[in-house]
Design an enzyme around this catalytic site. Structure first.
Site, PDB file in Angstrom:
ATOM      1  N   PHE A 109       0.877  -1.199   0.088  1.00 40.77           N
ATOM      2  CA  PHE A 109      -0.041   0.051   0.011  1.00 40.77           C
ATOM      3  C   PHE A 109       0.957   1.312   0.006  1.00 40.77           C
ATOM      4  O   PHE A 109       1.611   1.544   0.929  1.00 40.77           O
ATOM      5  CB  PHE A 109      -1.041  -0.114   1.107  1.00 40.77           C
ATOM      6  CG  PHE A 109      -1.977   1.253   0.885  1.00 40.77           C
ATOM      7  CD1 PHE A 109      -3.244   0.946   0.421  1.00 40.77           C
ATOM      8  CD2 PHE A 109      -1.628   2.318   1.435  1.00 40.77           C
ATOM      9  CE1 PHE A 109      -4.060   2.065   0.315  1.00 40.77           C
ATOM     10  CE2 PHE A 109      -2.579   3.489   1.421  1.00 40.77           C
ATOM     11  CZ  PHE A 109      -3.761   3.313   0.753  1.00 40.77           C
ATOM     12  N   ASP A 194       9.375   2.675   1.771  1.00 43.82           N
ATOM     13  CA  ASP A 194       8.329   3.704   1.961  1.00 43.82           C
ATOM     14  C   ASP A 194       8.061   3.376   3.345  1.00 43.82           C
ATOM     15  O   ASP A 194       7.275   2.530   3.883  1.00 43.82           O
ATOM     16  CB  ASP A 194       7.160   3.119   1.099  1.00 43.82           C
ATOM     17  CG  ASP A 194       5.844   3.903   1.251  1.00 43.82           C
ATOM     18  OD1 ASP A 194       5.962   4.877   2.180  1.00 43.82           O
ATOM     19  OD2 ASP A 194       4.807   3.906   0.714  1.00 43.82           O
ATOM     20  N   LYS A 223       2.649  11.081   6.971  1.00 41.87           N
ATOM     21  CA  LYS A 223       1.738  11.064   8.186  1.00 41.87           C
ATOM     22  C   LYS A 223       2.333  11.808   9.446  1.00 41.87           C
ATOM     23  O   LYS A 223       1.937  12.863   9.465  1.00 41.87           O
ATOM     24  CB  LYS A 223       1.586   9.398   8.430  1.00 41.87           C
ATOM     25  CG  LYS A 223       0.997   8.825   7.172  1.00 41.87           C
ATOM     26  CD  LYS A 223       0.740   7.271   7.758  1.00 41.87           C
ATOM     27  CE  LYS A 223      -0.049   6.489   6.537  1.00 41.87           C
ATOM     28  NZ  LYS A 223      -1.424   6.572   6.296  1.00 41.87           N
TER      29      LYS A 223
HETATM   30  C1  LIG Z   1       3.501   2.887   3.440  1.00 43.76           C
HETATM   31  C2  LIG Z   1       2.309   3.857   2.969  1.00 43.76           C
HETATM   32  N1  LIG Z   1       2.546   4.840   2.015  1.00 43.76           N
HETATM   33  C3  LIG Z   1       1.757   5.903   1.313  1.00 43.76           C
HETATM   34  C4  LIG Z   1       0.790   6.132   2.031  1.00 43.76           C
HETATM   35  C5  LIG Z   1      -0.030   7.210   1.446  1.00 43.76           C
HETATM   36  O1  LIG Z   1      -0.292   8.256   2.405  1.00 43.76           O
HETATM   37  P1  LIG Z   1      -1.249   9.410   2.166  1.00 43.76           P
HETATM   38  O2  LIG Z   1      -2.639   8.771   2.415  1.00 43.76           O
HETATM   39  O3  LIG Z   1      -0.870  10.649   3.017  1.00 43.76           O
HETATM   40  O4  LIG Z   1      -1.211   9.951   0.546  1.00 43.76           O
HETATM   41  C6  LIG Z   1       0.262   5.222   3.017  1.00 43.76           C
HETATM   42  C7  LIG Z   1      -0.817   5.686   3.597  1.00 43.76           C
HETATM   43  O5  LIG Z   1      -1.655   4.690   4.467  1.00 43.76           O
HETATM   44  C8  LIG Z   1       0.950   4.562   3.423  1.00 43.76           C
HETATM   45  O6  LIG Z   1       0.767   3.512   4.653  1.00 43.76           O
END
Ligand SMILES: Cc1ncc(COP(=O)(O)O)c(C=O)c1O
Length: 371
Positions: A109, A194, A223
């Site tokens: 994700f 990530d 976040k």
């Molecule tokens: C690992 C990871 N990357 C990227 C994102 C996307 O972040 P955003 O919702 O701020 O676009 C998330 C959101 O849950 C995430 O868990």
């Protein structure tokens, strides 16, 4: 804690998908937000501002990276990392034009934008939103052998969450990511971690990749970087990678604005000064141990690192959604995720007493649902 319109108190064991690591409305963060908003909030990113300089410097210092590029949401940070990897592949690795490929993991994700959902293996996230940009390969998570087989001379990068969050709080097998790191080095492939969810202390280390003893080439953060107040994300990279971006290659109207940078800087400072990384490292195992004492046949597995914990249930006994509803009735807020799992990712400032309440509520909920 959160209160509903009737004044009923809830413990937030969800932390807004790990965005609220500092607790809701942390006074230091609110104060910096107010002060900076009254002074200067947004200018063109073409102009240097002190808050951005300070923020980028501290973020690099805390993560061991050399360059920082600010964006807003997590998905934008990941998209930026992908653009960076592609340009690096063409200008440094020598991949022929339009041929660069990215390897991502099953169950990933990384957000909700088109390129990113094009990499998703979850039908609901990707079906009905195509067509997608080409150039993606998928390998099982935590499987170095599969990664090696998938790498070709056109591979620009391997994109991985050090702990899969939305995928069900999945920890890679011991040593797997270190082996992936070695493979990336051997085949001249960038490793992008990530850490939008797993980073900034959530998993009991500044970066969850530290648990694996690896240093990625590119890291994405988001976040909690906005202190639970506003969207702030960063792409951090080694200099030789980030420097392939030239002025004008990439941009963002709000990315790195003084307001976001001031809040981001304070979010990092509070994380350090309040020892929140250490707190997650200590409270996490304590919570896992206490969850482990719940005598319920419904629990299949408890897994996690730091305060990033998943409790998986046997689907034939109970659904994670039903457990979440039962918990909410007992004043505990969380949300289910894939693999019939509920997650506990509370603010890192949480106390033992509140964690205890959550454990008790889970025990009562499972008793009520499964007997
Ligand atoms: C690992 C990871 N990357 C990227 C994102 C996307 O972040 P955003 O919702 O701020 O676009 C998330 C959101 O849950 C995430 O868990």
């Amino acid at each position: 804690m959160l209160w509903d319109e009737d004044g009923r108190r809830y413990i937030d064991m969800m932390g807004a998908y790990s965005a609220v690591s500092h607790g809701h409305c942390h006074p230091r963060l609110v104060s910096v937000l107010q002060q900076q908003a009254a002074k200067l909030a947004v200018v063109s990113r073409a102009f240097y501002t002190q808050p951005l300089g300070r923020f980028a410097q501290l973020a690099c210092h805390l993560t061991g990276m050399e360059r920082a590029l600010p964006m807003n949401t997590g998905a934008e940070a990941v998209e930026t990392a992908l653009k960076l990897a592609r340009k690096w592949a063409y200008t440094v690795k020598g991949v022929k034009s339009e041929r660069a490929r990215i390897i991502a993991c099953q169950g990933n994700f990384h957000g909700r934008t088109i390129a990113i959902v094009g990499m998703s293996t979850v039908p609901q996230y990707r079906d009905a939103f195509g067509p997608y940009p080409p150039g993606t390969d998928i390998v099982p998570f935590g499987d170095a052998k599969a990664l090696e087989e998938a790498i070709t001379p056109d591979t620009a990068a391997f994109l991985v969450e050090p702990i899969q969050g939305e995928g069900g709080i999945i920890i890679p097998p011991p040593g797997a990511l270190a082996e992936c790191r070695r493979l990336c080095d051997r085949h001249k492939v960038l490793m992008i971690c990530d850490e939008v969810q797993s980073g900034l202390g959530r998993a009991g280390a500044m970066l969850a990749s530290e648990h694996e003893g690896i240093r990625p080439d590119i890291v994405t953060l988001g976040k909690a970087l906005g202190g639970g107040l506003l969207p702030v994300s960063l792409v951090l990279a080694k200099a030789e990678v980030m420097d392939v971006f030239k002025p004008g290659d990439h941009g963002s109207t709000y990315g790195g604005n003084p307001l976001a940078a001031a809040v981001g800087h304070e979010a990092l400072t509070v994380l350090v000064e309040e020892g929140l990384v250490q707190r997650a490292a200590e409270l996490g195992p304590w919570l896992m141990e206490h969850l482990g004492t719940i005598p319920s046949p419904a629990i299949k597995e408890i897994r996690g690192r730091g305060l990033f914990i998943g409790v998986e249930f046997h689907p034939e006994i109970v659904s994670a959604t039903a457990v979440c509803q039962a918990l909410a009735e007992r004043g505990i807020l969380t949300k289910d995720t894939h693999r019939n799992t509920i997650r506990f990712s509370p603010p890192l400032v949480i106390s033992h007493a509140l964690l205890n309440e959550a454990v008790d509520a889970l025990e009562q909920s499972l008793k009520a649902l499964c007997g």
